[in-house]
Design an enzyme around this catalytic site. Structure first.
Site, PDB file in Angstrom:
ATOM      1  N   GLY A  14      21.953  21.528  21.547  1.00  0.00           N
ATOM      2  CA  GLY A  14      22.798  22.588  22.091  1.00  0.00           C
ATOM      3  C   GLY A  14      24.275  22.261  22.200  1.00  0.00           C
ATOM      4  O   GLY A  14      24.982  22.869  23.011  1.00  0.00           O
ATOM      5  N   MET A  94      15.612  26.373  14.570  1.00  0.00           N
ATOM      6  CA  MET A  94      14.914  25.733  13.453  1.00  0.00           C
ATOM      7  C   MET A  94      13.803  26.590  12.835  1.00  0.00           C
ATOM      8  O   MET A  94      12.942  26.069  12.134  1.00  0.00           O
ATOM      9  CB  MET A  94      14.346  24.377  13.916  1.00  0.00           C
ATOM     10  CG  MET A  94      15.422  23.372  14.299  1.00  0.00           C
ATOM     11  SD  MET A  94      16.682  23.131  13.005  1.00  0.00           S
ATOM     12  CE  MET A  94      15.721  22.185  11.820  1.00  0.00           C
ATOM     13  N   ILE A  96      12.904  30.096  10.479  1.00  0.00           N
ATOM     14  CA  ILE A  96      13.491  31.058   9.551  1.00  0.00           C
ATOM     15  C   ILE A  96      13.303  32.462  10.119  1.00  0.00           C
ATOM     16  O   ILE A  96      12.207  32.840  10.525  1.00  0.00           O
ATOM     17  CB  ILE A  96      12.807  30.923   8.172  1.00  0.00           C
ATOM     18  CG1 ILE A  96      13.117  29.545   7.592  1.00  0.00           C
ATOM     19  CG2 ILE A  96      13.248  32.018   7.219  1.00  0.00           C
ATOM     20  CD1 ILE A  96      12.148  29.107   6.515  1.00  0.00           C
ATOM     21  N   LEU A  97      14.411  33.209  10.164  1.00  0.00           N
ATOM     22  CA  LEU A  97      14.341  34.597  10.639  1.00  0.00           C
ATOM     23  C   LEU A  97      14.537  35.497   9.430  1.00  0.00           C
ATOM     24  O   LEU A  97      15.545  35.395   8.738  1.00  0.00           O
ATOM     25  CB  LEU A  97      15.448  34.855  11.661  1.00  0.00           C
ATOM     26  CG  LEU A  97      15.314  34.104  12.984  1.00  0.00           C
ATOM     27  CD1 LEU A  97      16.593  34.211  13.787  1.00  0.00           C
ATOM     28  CD2 LEU A  97      14.128  34.628  13.779  1.00  0.00           C
ATOM     29  N   HIS A 113      25.996  26.018   9.464  1.00  0.00           N
ATOM     30  CA  HIS A 113      25.245  25.074   8.637  1.00  0.00           C
ATOM     31  C   HIS A 113      26.110  23.839   8.381  1.00  0.00           C
ATOM     32  O   HIS A 113      27.305  23.974   8.078  1.00  0.00           O
ATOM     33  CB  HIS A 113      24.857  25.749   7.312  1.00  0.00           C
ATOM     34  CG  HIS A 113      24.052  24.850   6.434  1.00  0.00           C
ATOM     35  ND1 HIS A 113      22.714  24.610   6.656  1.00  0.00           N
ATOM     36  CD2 HIS A 113      24.403  24.085   5.372  1.00  0.00           C
ATOM     37  CE1 HIS A 113      22.274  23.755   5.748  1.00  0.00           C
ATOM     38  NE2 HIS A 113      23.274  23.417   4.957  1.00  0.00           N
TER      39      HIS A 113
HETATM   40  C1  GRF Z   1      24.170  21.895  13.984  1.00  0.00           C
HETATM   41  O1  GRF Z   1      24.580  20.698  13.398  1.00  0.00           O
HETATM   42  C2  GRF Z   1      24.130  23.008  12.973  1.00  0.00           C
HETATM   43  O2  GRF Z   1      24.894  22.754  11.845  1.00  0.00           O
HETATM   44  C3  GRF Z   1      22.694  23.105  12.570  1.00  0.00           C
HETATM   45  O3  GRF Z   1      21.981  22.693  13.692  1.00  0.00           O
HETATM   46  C4  GRF Z   1      22.740  21.802  14.482  1.00  0.00           C
HETATM   47  C5  GRF Z   1      22.607  22.188  15.909  1.00  0.00           C
HETATM   48  O4  GRF Z   1      23.164  21.237  16.759  1.00  0.00           O
HETATM   49  N1  GRF Z   1      22.394  24.448  12.138  1.00  0.00           N
HETATM   50  P1  GRF Z   1      23.325  21.560  18.299  1.00  0.00           P
HETATM   51  O5  GRF Z   1      21.957  21.875  18.843  1.00  0.00           O
HETATM   52  O6  GRF Z   1      24.279  22.708  18.420  1.00  0.00           O
HETATM   53  O7  GRF Z   1      23.886  20.300  18.890  1.00  0.00           O
END
Ligand code: GRF
Length: 206
Positions: A14, A94, A96-97, A113
């Site tokens: 987060g 994590m 897929i939507l 991403h």
């Molecule tokens: C981020 O690095 C983002 O690029 C990927 O997931 C990670 C989430 O990190 N989609 P966090 O939970 O915000 O620290």
């Protein structure tokens, strides 16, 4: 003025959500976080939410590993609709939507991403960048469409790959860039400066 409401979805630590929340609380981002939802009961993102007095909620994802089952997806949709969110921000979510979720919120779901898309979509993009041997990578904020990491690009930031980098050091440098890029892109959308013409997105200056 009616606040611009965000719904944030995440499965992990987060750090992006915390950066967005802090920018909202400091007034740097003219938005209100209406909901933080997670498919993982003990995710750091829910702890960051409760630490900041925000509504965080775990919704059980159902029987699949990489997507929500029908009932769970409907519950995510209902929860975000009830909260009246203007924009859904995926921050390390994590699963897929696809169909129903995207249809319920057309042009309202964005993701971050950890690479310069279209290079290195999918999992552990920083490892993909290291294995390929690129000298520059970065992060991308994009609208979510039916594909994987394939929607129209709102913003990108570059990050150098250093000779001595490990997966951990490169990932940390990319995440640092993310914590600046994501609030900047959300601010541009919330203040009506982002214009979408097919795949081409333009952002008017502030
Ligand atoms: C981020 O690095 C983002 O690029 C990927 O997931 C990670 C989430 O990190 N989609 P966090 O939970 O915000 O620290």
């Amino acid at each position: 003025m009616k606040p611009f409401k965000l719904g944030i979805l995440g499965s992990g630590k987060g750090s992006n959500m915390a950066a967005i929340a802090d920018a909202c609380l400091s007034g740097a981002l003219p938005c209100q976080i209406a909901q933080v939802l997670s498919d993982v009961p003990d995710a750091g993102i829910l702890k960051h939410a409760s630490d900041r007095g925000l509504t965080g909620r775990f919704i059980p994802p159902g029987k699949f590993r990489t997507k929500l089952d029908e009932e769970a997806e409907a519950e995510f949709i209902r929860s975000l609709q009830d909260a009246g969110v203007d924009l859904i921000v995926l921050a390390g979510f994590m699963r897929i939507l696809k169909g129903p979720f995207i249809t319920a919120f057309p042009n309202k779901v964005i993701n971050i991403h950890p690479s310069l898309l279209p290079s290195f979509p999918g999992l552990e993009a920083w490892n993909q960048a290291l294995s390929y041997g690129v000298k520059v990578t970065g992060c991308t904020v994009h609208y979510v469409d039916q594909g994987i990491d394939s929607g129209p690009i709102i913003g990108q930031a570059t990050v150098p790959v250093l000779d001595q980098d490990t997966a951990e050091t490169l990932h940390a440098r990319i995440q640092q860039a993310e914590r600046q890029l994501y609030p900047d892109c959300i601010r541009a959308i919330a203040t009506g400066r982002v214009e979408v013409t097919g795949r081409r997105i333009t952002t008017k200056p502030a």
